[in-house]
Design an enzyme around this catalytic site. Structure first.
Site, PDB file in Angstrom:
ATOM      1  N   THR A 187      23.001  12.470  62.884  1.00 31.90           N
ATOM      2  CA  THR A 187      22.516  12.076  64.208  1.00 31.90           C
ATOM      3  C   THR A 187      22.225  13.325  65.038  1.00 31.90           C
ATOM      4  O   THR A 187      22.821  14.372  64.799  1.00 31.90           O
ATOM      5  CB  THR A 187      23.651  11.245  64.863  1.00 31.90           C
ATOM      6  OG1 THR A 187      23.754  10.033  64.142  1.00 31.90           O
ATOM      7  CG2 THR A 187      23.429  10.972  66.334  1.00 31.90           C
ATOM      8  N   ARG A 215      23.210  -3.951  62.506  1.00 32.67           N
ATOM      9  CA  ARG A 215      24.361  -3.172  62.997  1.00 32.67           C
ATOM     10  C   ARG A 215      23.875  -2.204  64.089  1.00 32.67           C
ATOM     11  O   ARG A 215      22.899  -1.493  63.932  1.00 32.67           O
ATOM     12  CB  ARG A 215      24.979  -2.399  61.838  1.00 32.67           C
ATOM     13  CG  ARG A 215      26.148  -1.495  62.228  1.00 32.67           C
ATOM     14  CD  ARG A 215      25.723  -0.067  62.430  1.00 32.67           C
ATOM     15  NE  ARG A 215      26.860   0.841  62.610  1.00 32.67           N
ATOM     16  CZ  ARG A 215      26.740   2.089  63.013  1.00 32.67           C
ATOM     17  NH1 ARG A 215      25.556   2.592  63.245  1.00 32.67           N
ATOM     18  NH2 ARG A 215      27.788   2.857  63.160  1.00 32.67           N
ATOM     19  N   VAL A 216      24.566  -2.177  65.204  1.00 31.36           N
ATOM     20  CA  VAL A 216      24.255  -1.227  66.272  1.00 31.36           C
ATOM     21  C   VAL A 216      25.415  -0.242  66.366  1.00 31.36           C
ATOM     22  O   VAL A 216      26.579  -0.657  66.389  1.00 31.36           O
ATOM     23  CB  VAL A 216      24.066  -1.966  67.620  1.00 31.36           C
ATOM     24  CG1 VAL A 216      23.919  -0.977  68.771  1.00 31.36           C
ATOM     25  CG2 VAL A 216      22.850  -2.890  67.552  1.00 31.36           C
ATOM     26  N   GLY A 217      25.094   1.047  66.409  1.00 30.76           N
ATOM     27  CA  GLY A 217      26.143   2.067  66.500  1.00 30.76           C
ATOM     28  C   GLY A 217      26.412   2.457  67.944  1.00 30.76           C
ATOM     29  O   GLY A 217      26.027   1.761  68.884  1.00 30.76           O
ATOM     30  N   THR A 237      28.559  12.168  67.981  1.00 36.42           N
ATOM     31  CA  THR A 237      28.087  11.867  66.632  1.00 36.42           C
ATOM     32  C   THR A 237      29.308  11.537  65.775  1.00 36.42           C
ATOM     33  O   THR A 237      30.423  11.927  66.108  1.00 36.42           O
ATOM     34  CB  THR A 237      27.323  13.068  66.027  1.00 36.42           C
ATOM     35  OG1 THR A 237      27.050  12.780  64.640  1.00 36.42           O
ATOM     36  CG2 THR A 237      28.112  14.367  66.092  1.00 36.42           C
ATOM     37  N   GLY A 240      30.377   5.577  64.328  1.00 37.89           N
ATOM     38  CA  GLY A 240      30.023   4.836  65.538  1.00 37.89           C
ATOM     39  C   GLY A 240      31.067   3.813  65.946  1.00 37.89           C
ATOM     40  O   GLY A 240      31.352   3.645  67.136  1.00 37.89           O
TER      41      GLY A 240
HETATM   42  N1  ASP Z   1      27.184   7.736  65.363  1.00 35.16           N
HETATM   43  C1  ASP Z   1      26.091   7.289  64.543  1.00 35.16           C
HETATM   44  C2  ASP Z   1      26.228   5.795  64.321  1.00 35.16           C
HETATM   45  O1  ASP Z   1      27.334   5.349  64.081  1.00 35.16           O
HETATM   46  C3  ASP Z   1      26.060   7.984  63.193  1.00 35.16           C
HETATM   47  C4  ASP Z   1      26.194   9.484  63.238  1.00 35.16           C
HETATM   48  O2  ASP Z   1      26.471  10.076  64.251  1.00 35.16           O
HETATM   49  O3  ASP Z   1      25.969  10.091  62.202  1.00 35.16           O
HETATM   50  O4  ASP Z   1      25.249   5.114  64.335  1.00 35.16           O
END
Ligand code: ASP
Length: 322
Positions: A187, A215-217, A237, A240
């Site tokens: 991310t 799915r929503v992060g 990051t 999530g």
């Molecule tokens: N935080 C992001 C999510 O869960 C993934 C990531 O940061 O790599 O969608």
């Protein structure tokens, strides 16, 4: 306060998670430095923190090695579903109400916008900003967000145009080993302070590889994947689901006045780990332009404007054993 000129600063991350393959490190490093350079050109030209974080994150979305925009990871069904958001805390003069001599004082105005589950735009961060600037809402999902993009003239694409060979091969791997795929991150995010003292943060992601469709992060959720108020701006990051439960970015910013940015970042990560067992990373800039970062994953990549005036790239080792 309004008349104070601040030294502009910017920090960006390219994700926290398992170590990136050696073969990709030099290119990722160059891309992260160049994205920060893009944001700093904006800030040094007198541009806003919001313009700077938007430009930095858009540059990373355009780069195939990051999990945002072009190069996003795929859902279990092999589709791209992206989340992104921006948030800004702007200083403004106001007339103090109820004051007999109508004294002027500085207040902070907070604005935010985000999109989730979008598959047809090259730069979700631009669409997130559009939600903030063109609608009375904060978060718009899926096809409705894409309709807004069309109306606003934001560059559209077919979902397949965002899929790289790299993402496709990781997707195949995730089908065989779903657990390992969930640890793969990438991310992108940025946080900045501009000359006028405005603070802004932006975060953009393709989510986690092999995720369930729909799915929503955390990345587009205010307080979780990003946050900005008069004290600071932060972008997160990592896992999530853990970041959402811990409200990571809001917590990191909340702790900043008491602990200072660096300690606040570390403490927020420790709290997240203690409460959820998850892995995450966070970057912060505070209202005095101090930068902090921490994570408890295997690796986290960041680039920032160092006090020397140079842009520094850091592959940050886990800040603390938690
Ligand atoms: N935080 C992001 C999510 O869960 C993934 C990531 O940061 O790599 O969608």
């Amino acid at each position: 306060m309004r008349n104070t000129v601040h030294k502009p600063v910017l920090i960006a991350h390219g994700g926290a998670g398992v170590r990136t393959p050696v073969s990709e490190r030099a290119e990722r490093r160059r891309a992260l430095i160049s994205a920060v350079e893009t944001g700093l050109v904006v800030l040094r030209g007198g541009g806003s923190a919001l313009d700077a974080v938007t430009a930095t994150v858009a540059a990373l979305e355009n780069h195939h090695l990051f999990n945002a925009g072009f190069g996003s990871v795929l859902t279990r069904e092999g589709r791209v579903e992206m989340d992104a958001a921006v948030m800004v805390a702007e200083c403004q003069d106001s007339i103090a109400e109820g004051s007999a001599d109508a004294q002027k004082r500085a207040i902070t105005r907070i604005r935010a916008g985000g999109v989730v589950l979008v598959s047809r735009v090259y730069n979700p961060v631009l669409l997130a900003r559009c939600v903030m600037e063109r609608t009375p809402h904060v978060l718009i999902a899926g096809s409705a967000a894409e309709r807004l993009a069309r109306e606003a003239g934001i560059r559209m694409c077919r979902p397949e145009q965002l899929i790289t060979d790299r993402a496709r091969s990781r997707w195949f791997a995730s089908l065989k080993s779903p657990k390992s795929a969930l640890q793969e991150h990438g991310t992108v995010g940025a946080a900045a302070l501009d000359r006028a003292g405005n603070l802004a943060a932006a975060t953009s992601t393709g989510g986690v590889s092999g995720k369930m469709p729909g799915r929503v992060g955390d990345s587009a959720l205010i307080g979780a994947g990003l946050f900005a108020n008069s004290r600071g701006a932060a972008s997160a990051t990592g896992a999530g689901e853990a970041i959402m439960k811990a409200g990571l970015c809001r917590e990191a910013v909340r702790l900043t006045p008491r602990l200072g940015v660096q300690e606040a970042a570390q403490r927020a990560i420790e709290e997240l780990h203690g409460a959820t067992g998850g892995e995450a990373g966070v970057i912060i800039v505070d209202s005095r332009g101090r930068l902090g970062y921490a994570h408890n994953a295997q690796a986290m990549e960041i680039a920032l404007l160092a006090p020397s005036g140079e842009i520094e790239h850091l592959a940050v080792p886990a800040t603390k054993k938690v």
